[in-house]
Design an enzyme around this catalytic site. Structure first.
Site, PDB file in Angstrom:
ATOM      1  N   SER A   9       0.858  -1.184   0.000  1.00  0.00           N
ATOM      2  CA  SER A   9       0.000   0.000   0.000  1.00  0.00           C
ATOM      3  C   SER A   9       0.892   1.230   0.000  1.00  0.00           C
ATOM      4  O   SER A   9       1.422   1.638   1.037  1.00  0.00           O
ATOM      5  CB  SER A   9      -0.895  -0.008   1.238  1.00  0.00           C
ATOM      6  OG  SER A   9      -1.690   1.160   1.244  1.00  0.00           O
ATOM      7  N   HIS A  34      -0.191  -1.035  -4.846  1.00  0.00           N
ATOM      8  CA  HIS A  34      -1.549  -0.596  -4.492  1.00  0.00           C
ATOM      9  C   HIS A  34      -1.536   0.907  -4.237  1.00  0.00           C
ATOM     10  O   HIS A  34      -0.879   1.392  -3.317  1.00  0.00           O
ATOM     11  CB  HIS A  34      -2.002  -1.344  -3.238  1.00  0.00           C
ATOM     12  CG  HIS A  34      -3.405  -1.046  -2.783  1.00  0.00           C
ATOM     13  ND1 HIS A  34      -4.523  -1.612  -3.371  1.00  0.00           N
ATOM     14  CD2 HIS A  34      -3.867  -0.236  -1.797  1.00  0.00           C
ATOM     15  CE1 HIS A  34      -5.605  -1.155  -2.743  1.00  0.00           C
ATOM     16  NE2 HIS A  34      -5.234  -0.333  -1.780  1.00  0.00           N
ATOM     17  N   ASP A  36      -3.647   4.101  -3.283  1.00  0.00           N
ATOM     18  CA  ASP A  36      -4.893   4.627  -2.700  1.00  0.00           C
ATOM     19  C   ASP A  36      -5.109   6.058  -3.140  1.00  0.00           C
ATOM     20  O   ASP A  36      -4.341   6.953  -2.777  1.00  0.00           O
ATOM     21  CB  ASP A  36      -4.812   4.550  -1.177  1.00  0.00           C
ATOM     22  CG  ASP A  36      -4.900   3.122  -0.693  1.00  0.00           C
ATOM     23  OD1 ASP A  36      -4.033   2.693   0.079  1.00  0.00           O
ATOM     24  OD2 ASP A  36      -5.838   2.426  -1.106  1.00  0.00           O
ATOM     25  N   MET A  38      -7.662   9.266  -3.075  1.00  0.00           N
ATOM     26  CA  MET A  38      -8.766   9.746  -2.242  1.00  0.00           C
ATOM     27  C   MET A  38      -9.143  11.169  -2.638  1.00  0.00           C
ATOM     28  O   MET A  38      -8.302  11.929  -3.121  1.00  0.00           O
ATOM     29  CB  MET A  38      -8.355   9.725  -0.771  1.00  0.00           C
ATOM     30  CG  MET A  38      -7.936   8.353  -0.279  1.00  0.00           C
ATOM     31  SD  MET A  38      -7.368   8.427   1.433  1.00  0.00           S
ATOM     32  CE  MET A  38      -6.712   6.757   1.614  1.00  0.00           C
ATOM     33  N   HIS A  67      -6.926   2.179  -6.163  1.00  0.00           N
ATOM     34  CA  HIS A  67      -8.074   1.970  -5.281  1.00  0.00           C
ATOM     35  C   HIS A  67      -8.758   3.325  -5.177  1.00  0.00           C
ATOM     36  O   HIS A  67      -8.328   4.200  -4.426  1.00  0.00           O
ATOM     37  CB  HIS A  67      -7.584   1.462  -3.921  1.00  0.00           C
ATOM     38  CG  HIS A  67      -8.679   1.308  -2.908  1.00  0.00           C
ATOM     39  ND1 HIS A  67      -8.428   1.025  -1.593  1.00  0.00           N
ATOM     40  CD2 HIS A  67     -10.024   1.386  -3.015  1.00  0.00           C
ATOM     41  CE1 HIS A  67      -9.569   0.954  -0.925  1.00  0.00           C
ATOM     42  NE2 HIS A  67     -10.553   1.175  -1.768  1.00  0.00           N
ATOM     43  N   MET A  69     -10.974   5.707  -3.941  1.00  0.00           N
ATOM     44  CA  MET A  69     -11.876   6.088  -2.846  1.00  0.00           C
ATOM     45  C   MET A  69     -12.344   7.512  -3.144  1.00  0.00           C
ATOM     46  O   MET A  69     -11.989   8.481  -2.476  1.00  0.00           O
ATOM     47  CB  MET A  69     -11.154   5.990  -1.498  1.00  0.00           C
ATOM     48  CG  MET A  69     -10.964   4.560  -1.049  1.00  0.00           C
ATOM     49  SD  MET A  69      -9.864   4.379   0.358  1.00  0.00           S
ATOM     50  CE  MET A  69      -8.297   4.242  -0.515  1.00  0.00           C
ATOM     51  N   MET A 138     -12.568  -4.451   2.275  1.00  0.00           N
ATOM     52  CA  MET A 138     -11.884  -3.594   3.251  1.00  0.00           C
ATOM     53  C   MET A 138     -12.184  -4.061   4.672  1.00  0.00           C
ATOM     54  O   MET A 138     -13.326  -4.329   5.025  1.00  0.00           O
ATOM     55  CB  MET A 138     -12.309  -2.138   3.067  1.00  0.00           C
ATOM     56  CG  MET A 138     -11.838  -1.567   1.731  1.00  0.00           C
ATOM     57  SD  MET A 138     -11.769   0.225   1.768  1.00  0.00           S
ATOM     58  CE  MET A 138     -10.338   0.431   2.828  1.00  0.00           C
ATOM     59  N   GLY A 143      -9.808   5.271   4.104  1.00  0.00           N
ATOM     60  CA  GLY A 143      -9.268   6.629   4.215  1.00  0.00           C
ATOM     61  C   GLY A 143      -7.972   6.751   4.974  1.00  0.00           C
ATOM     62  O   GLY A 143      -7.221   7.706   4.759  1.00  0.00           O
ATOM     63  N   PHE A 144      -7.675   5.774   5.846  1.00  0.00           N
ATOM     64  CA  PHE A 144      -6.474   5.937   6.662  1.00  0.00           C
ATOM     65  C   PHE A 144      -5.751   4.613   6.858  1.00  0.00           C
ATOM     66  O   PHE A 144      -6.402   3.576   7.060  1.00  0.00           O
ATOM     67  CB  PHE A 144      -6.833   6.527   8.042  1.00  0.00           C
ATOM     68  CG  PHE A 144      -7.489   7.877   7.958  1.00  0.00           C
ATOM     69  CD1 PHE A 144      -8.871   7.977   7.868  1.00  0.00           C
ATOM     70  CD2 PHE A 144      -6.723   9.039   7.929  1.00  0.00           C
ATOM     71  CE1 PHE A 144      -9.495   9.219   7.758  1.00  0.00           C
ATOM     72  CE2 PHE A 144      -7.329  10.282   7.822  1.00  0.00           C
ATOM     73  CZ  PHE A 144      -8.726  10.379   7.733  1.00  0.00           C
ATOM     74  N   GLY A 146      -2.982   2.331   9.190  1.00  0.00           N
ATOM     75  CA  GLY A 146      -2.669   2.237  10.614  1.00  0.00           C
ATOM     76  C   GLY A 146      -3.848   2.009  11.536  1.00  0.00           C
ATOM     77  O   GLY A 146      -3.745   2.198  12.746  1.00  0.00           O
ATOM     78  N   ASP A 174      -7.942  -5.694   2.262  1.00  0.00           N
ATOM     79  CA  ASP A 174      -7.247  -4.409   2.347  1.00  0.00           C
ATOM     80  C   ASP A 174      -7.538  -3.738   3.693  1.00  0.00           C
ATOM     81  O   ASP A 174      -8.659  -3.370   3.982  1.00  0.00           O
ATOM     82  CB  ASP A 174      -7.751  -3.490   1.213  1.00  0.00           C
ATOM     83  CG  ASP A 174      -7.035  -2.150   1.194  1.00  0.00           C
ATOM     84  OD1 ASP A 174      -7.450  -1.282   0.393  1.00  0.00           O
ATOM     85  OD2 ASP A 174      -6.072  -1.973   1.965  1.00  0.00           O
ATOM     86  N   GLY A 175      -6.468  -3.627   4.517  1.00  0.00           N
ATOM     87  CA  GLY A 175      -6.636  -2.892   5.776  1.00  0.00           C
ATOM     88  C   GLY A 175      -6.156  -3.702   6.969  1.00  0.00           C
ATOM     89  O   GLY A 175      -6.724  -4.757   7.254  1.00  0.00           O
ATOM     90  N   GLY A 196       0.197  -2.870   4.432  1.00  0.00           N
ATOM     91  CA  GLY A 196       0.491  -1.482   4.831  1.00  0.00           C
ATOM     92  C   GLY A 196       1.351  -1.477   6.074  1.00  0.00           C
ATOM     93  O   GLY A 196       2.384  -2.148   6.155  1.00  0.00           O
TER      94      GLY A 196
END
Ligand code: DX5
Ligand code: ZN
Length: 217
Positions: A9, A34, A36, A38, A67, A69, A138, A143-144, A146, A174-175, A196
């Site tokens: 990620s 990947h 992201d 946004m 991805h 978003m 997901m 959006g974030f 961690g 993912d996540g 990630g």
């Protein structure tokens, strides 16, 4: 890709050394970069942009996914296809004309995927599953990086695995993907993992060491 595949990620990467990061990840044997994207609207954050996508694209021959978003992703399919994305994920929660947009992605010569947030039931997209190449499930709110893995999504993944048996799409998670989650979920039928902060980035080991280890899980 038939084996389990791994997707770093890139919003978690060290952007002060992006070229070096991509080269190290290339050498470590990752499969899909990947990205992201946004808009601060569908999700309350901004992550990567078109320049980041171009920079990663220019430094790898491996697959690159976006991805999206973003609201109304259908408006931007050509943009991301022309910038070199190989796989384009859109959110059904953000796109009023899903089938039209999925067809637009295919017409651009790219692979298409649906990305669903934790709360989205698989029933809401069941008529589209035979039309996509990937389903990005997901396990955190979008959006974030961690965040903590949302345990209830594991039951949803088990339900999706049952449906997937009659379809060609690949399940990607993912996540907050940890090595423990990779071991658990790859055993039940998940094909791909977005890596990630839970597994790959900001660790005191090389990407090579980490990827070698998780490929044996
Ligand atoms: C979150 C992104 C994820 C995230 C993964 O909206 O879609 O790709 O960056 O990072 P971790 O593994 O830290 O949750
Ligand atoms: Zn993502």
């Amino acid at each position: 890709m038939n084996k389990t595949f791994f997707c770093p990620s890139m919003m978690c990467a060290d952007f002060s050394n992006l070229k070096d990061e991509v080269e190290q990840l290339n050498a470590a044997g990752v499969d899909v970069f990947h990205m992201d994207i946004m808009d601060g609207n569908f999700v309350p954050n901004f992550a990567l942009g078109t320049n980041d996508l171009q920079a990663v694209r220019a430094n790898t021959d491996k697959l690159v996914d976006v991805h999206l978003m973003i609201k109304e992703p259908g408006k931007y399919v050509e943009l991301f296809a022309n910038l070199g994305a190989d796989i384009i994920y859109i959110h059904p929660e953000a796109e009023p004309h899903l089938l039209r947009t999925l067809n637009k992605i295919k017409a651009s010569g790219k692979k298409c995927g649906l990305a669903i947030v934790p709360e989205t039931a698989i029933e809401s997209v069941k008529y589209l599953l035979d039309k996509v190449d990937y389903l990005l499930v997901m396990t955190v709110s979008p959006g974030f990086a961690g965040q903590r893995y949302l345990d209830f999504v594991t039951d949803k993944i088990k339900d999706i695995v049952k449906v997937q048996k009659q379809q060609h799409f690949k399940i990607v998670v993912d996540g907050a993907v940890s090595p423990e989650k990779i071991a658990e979920l790859s055993k039940i039928g998940v094909a791909g993992f977005v890596l990630g902060t839970a597994t790959l980035f900001n660790k005191n080991e090389t990407y090579q060491t980490i990827i070698e280890r998780i490929k044996k899980l």
